[in-house]
Write a protein that holds these residues in place. Structure first.
Motif, PDB file in Angstrom:
ATOM      1  N   ARG A 115      31.477  33.033 -18.795  1.00 59.69           N
ATOM      2  CA  ARG A 115      31.817  32.527 -17.500  1.00 59.69           C
ATOM      3  C   ARG A 115      31.250  31.133 -17.215  1.00 59.69           C
ATOM      4  O   ARG A 115      31.598  30.218 -16.571  1.00 59.69           O
ATOM      5  CB  ARG A 115      31.294  33.538 -16.256  1.00 59.69           C
ATOM      6  CG  ARG A 115      31.927  33.057 -14.913  1.00 59.69           C
ATOM      7  CD  ARG A 115      32.087  34.267 -13.902  1.00 59.69           C
ATOM      8  NE  ARG A 115      30.917  34.907 -13.410  1.00 59.69           N
ATOM      9  CZ  ARG A 115      30.213  34.243 -12.551  1.00 59.69           C
ATOM     10  NH1 ARG A 115      30.495  33.317 -11.652  1.00 59.69           N
ATOM     11  NH2 ARG A 115      28.795  34.728 -12.254  1.00 59.69           N
ATOM     12  N   PRO A 119      34.408  26.165 -16.364  1.00 54.96           N
ATOM     13  CA  PRO A 119      34.692  25.050 -15.747  1.00 54.96           C
ATOM     14  C   PRO A 119      35.321  23.963 -16.958  1.00 54.96           C
ATOM     15  O   PRO A 119      36.049  23.132 -16.474  1.00 54.96           O
ATOM     16  CB  PRO A 119      33.469  24.586 -15.189  1.00 54.96           C
ATOM     17  CG  PRO A 119      32.862  25.707 -14.850  1.00 54.96           C
ATOM     18  CD  PRO A 119      32.908  26.650 -15.959  1.00 54.96           C
ATOM     19  N   ARG A 318      34.098  32.422  -7.560  1.00 50.90           N
ATOM     20  CA  ARG A 318      33.010  31.613  -6.878  1.00 50.90           C
ATOM     21  C   ARG A 318      32.045  31.113  -7.979  1.00 50.90           C
ATOM     22  O   ARG A 318      31.855  32.096  -8.866  1.00 50.90           O
ATOM     23  CB  ARG A 318      32.357  32.553  -5.879  1.00 50.90           C
ATOM     24  CG  ARG A 318      31.235  31.894  -5.118  1.00 50.90           C
ATOM     25  CD  ARG A 318      30.428  32.682  -4.253  1.00 50.90           C
ATOM     26  NE  ARG A 318      31.094  33.124  -3.167  1.00 50.90           N
ATOM     27  CZ  ARG A 318      31.471  32.642  -1.920  1.00 50.90           C
ATOM     28  NH1 ARG A 318      30.675  31.468  -1.848  1.00 50.90           N
ATOM     29  NH2 ARG A 318      32.119  33.036  -1.252  1.00 50.90           N
ATOM     30  N   ASP A 319      31.522  30.100  -7.856  1.00 49.17           N
ATOM     31  CA  ASP A 319      30.479  29.486  -8.971  1.00 49.17           C
ATOM     32  C   ASP A 319      29.077  29.920  -8.363  1.00 49.17           C
ATOM     33  O   ASP A 319      28.749  29.644  -7.349  1.00 49.17           O
ATOM     34  CB  ASP A 319      30.887  28.189  -8.955  1.00 49.17           C
ATOM     35  CG  ASP A 319      29.824  27.453 -10.006  1.00 49.17           C
ATOM     36  OD1 ASP A 319      29.456  28.322 -11.055  1.00 49.17           O
ATOM     37  OD2 ASP A 319      29.442  26.152 -10.067  1.00 49.17           O
ATOM     38  N   VAL A 364      37.197  27.939 -11.367  1.00 50.41           N
ATOM     39  CA  VAL A 364      35.958  28.111 -10.644  1.00 50.41           C
ATOM     40  C   VAL A 364      35.570  27.289  -9.491  1.00 50.41           C
ATOM     41  O   VAL A 364      35.806  25.968  -9.550  1.00 50.41           O
ATOM     42  CB  VAL A 364      34.988  27.710 -11.811  1.00 50.41           C
ATOM     43  CG1 VAL A 364      33.585  27.962 -11.194  1.00 50.41           C
ATOM     44  CG2 VAL A 364      35.362  28.497 -12.993  1.00 50.41           C
ATOM     45  N   SER A 366      33.828  26.046  -5.658  1.00 56.04           N
ATOM     46  CA  SER A 366      32.477  25.624  -5.217  1.00 56.04           C
ATOM     47  C   SER A 366      32.256  26.713  -4.100  1.00 56.04           C
ATOM     48  O   SER A 366      33.212  27.720  -3.673  1.00 56.04           O
ATOM     49  CB  SER A 366      32.512  24.489  -4.544  1.00 56.04           C
ATOM     50  OG  SER A 366      33.228  24.254  -3.574  1.00 56.04           O
TER      51      SER A 366
END
Length: 382
Positions: A115, A119, A318-319, A364, A366
């Motif tokens: 994961r 990005p 969610r990152d 992904v 913010s």
């Protein structure tokens, strides 16, 4: 550059034990000397977790040996980006130097923890950069974070060729004027004048590049940015109409830019377009959830199940920190855990990798993009 091929390779491996190590690194400066020490500590952590999972030193030592060798490899540390990811199993060690500020950590499980690198591979974050000078054209594969030359792209190159132009004073004897009584208008001139010859050659070269680039770029469902001086850029666009594929131009000589500046300028031209995909997915998800449509869900348990069933079209993550738990394929049951156990996995990692393996998109987001207390939202195919 971490590519989709790398991701697929790591996702499809089935090790008995998989170690994923993430750390920040330093491309330059005295901080480089601290990076091997931090890796040494992370490898010690990996050793402890492997032992807790039931492996013996006989298993652990050869498994960690290739990564341990990096500790004394001075050349390895002199060529880093801002993040380092190591994926280790009993058969291989894969190292990736990535332009991400990775949170330091070690994850041990029966699959790699991928994961943090997602990005780099977001489907709406990919674009191409084409640089053209009077002698050379180069194509780059790019993402929001990095760029690398596409060595497979077959684009024309041009060798400098001297014009066959001869001015009157350099012409052959029958055409050479008498220096005492010059009669230049009657002299013979062979070939184009140097400016005309240069322009003709340039137009031919740019046309060849545009034709080859059109063939390559139309086969890719992604935008591209053209980097060339204004004259070449104008000739290129007149030669070929690439329509919506051309996201913008940077009118400057690419030879005057280093790779970081080249990426920065190109990304600025394409960023708005790249953001449209994720913003549309976010808007669609909000609308579906708002009216209670069953083709969208923010239940993590349902998302994990749907990812294994290949039902997720777009996944918004969610990152942030991992969500530990486990999924039992036989019972289709998802269990959450506050702290990771020996067989725990990051459920967001599970959902993301399964979605990608089934051809879905992963974004992904913010922390502020998703609603509070929402770790993920999925738009389902059905």
């Amino acid at each position: 550059m971490f590519t989709q091929t790398d991701l697929t390779h790591l996702m499809t491996r089935s090790p008995s034990a998989a170690v994923s190590i993430f750390m920040q690194t330093h491309p330059k400066g005295k901080e480089i000397r601290q990076d091997p020490i931090r890796l040494k500590n992370l490898l010690a952590d990996a050793r402890s977790k492997l032992a807790a999972a039931g492996l013996t030193d006989t298993d652990i030592d050869p498994m960690l040996s290739p990564a341990t060798a990096f500790l004394e490899d001075r050349e390895f540390w002199q060529h880093q980006s801002t993040g380092l990811a190591l994926f280790i199993d009993e058969g291989q060690t894969h190292d990736y130097r990535v332009p991400l500020n990775l949170d330091e950590g070690v994850v041990v499980g029966d699959r790699f923890h991928l994961r943090p690198l997602l990005p780099l591979l977001e489907s709406d974050g990919q674009f191409s950069v084409l640089t053209v000078t009077a002698e050379k054209a180069t194509l780059f594969n790019a993402s929001r974070f990095q760029m690398t030359e596409d060595a497979t792209a077959e684009l024309p190159a041009r060798e400098p060729i001297e014009s066959d132009y001869e001015n009157p004073l350099q012409a052959s004897p029958p055409a050479r004027p008498n220096v005492g009584s010059a009669n230049i208008p009657n002299a013979q001139v062979y070939g184009d004048s140097p400016p005309d010859f240069k322009k003709t050659r340039l137009l031919e070269f740019v046309a060849d590049v545009a034709k080859a680039a059109e063939h390559i770029l139309t086969a890719r469902p992604q935008p591209f940015v053209l980097v060339a001086d204004a004259e070449i850029s104008g000739h290129f666009q007149q030669s070929r109409d690439l329509g919506p594929l051309l996201a913008g131009t940077v009118d400057t000589n690419p030879n005057a830019l280093d790779s970081h500046e080249l990426h920065r300028l190109a990304y600025a031209k394409v960023r708005e377009r790249l953001d449209r995909g994720r913003m549309k997915s976010l808007s669609d998800a909000a609308a579906l959830l708002g009216r209670g449509d069953a083709t969208a869900t923010n239940s993590l348990a349902d998302i994990v199940r749907a990812s294994h069933q290949g039902r997720i079209r777009s996944l918004l993550l969610r990152d942030g920190a991992p969500i530990w738990g486990r999924y039992d394929r036989e019972t289709d049951k998802v269990e959450m855990e506050l702290t990771p156990g020996n067989v725990s996995e990051d459920l967001l990692n599970v959902a993301a990798t399964e979605t990608l393996q089934h051809g879905g998109d992963v974004h992904v987001m913010s922390v502020d993009d998703l609603p509070a207390d929402t770790e993920a939202v999925a738009i389902l195919r059905y």
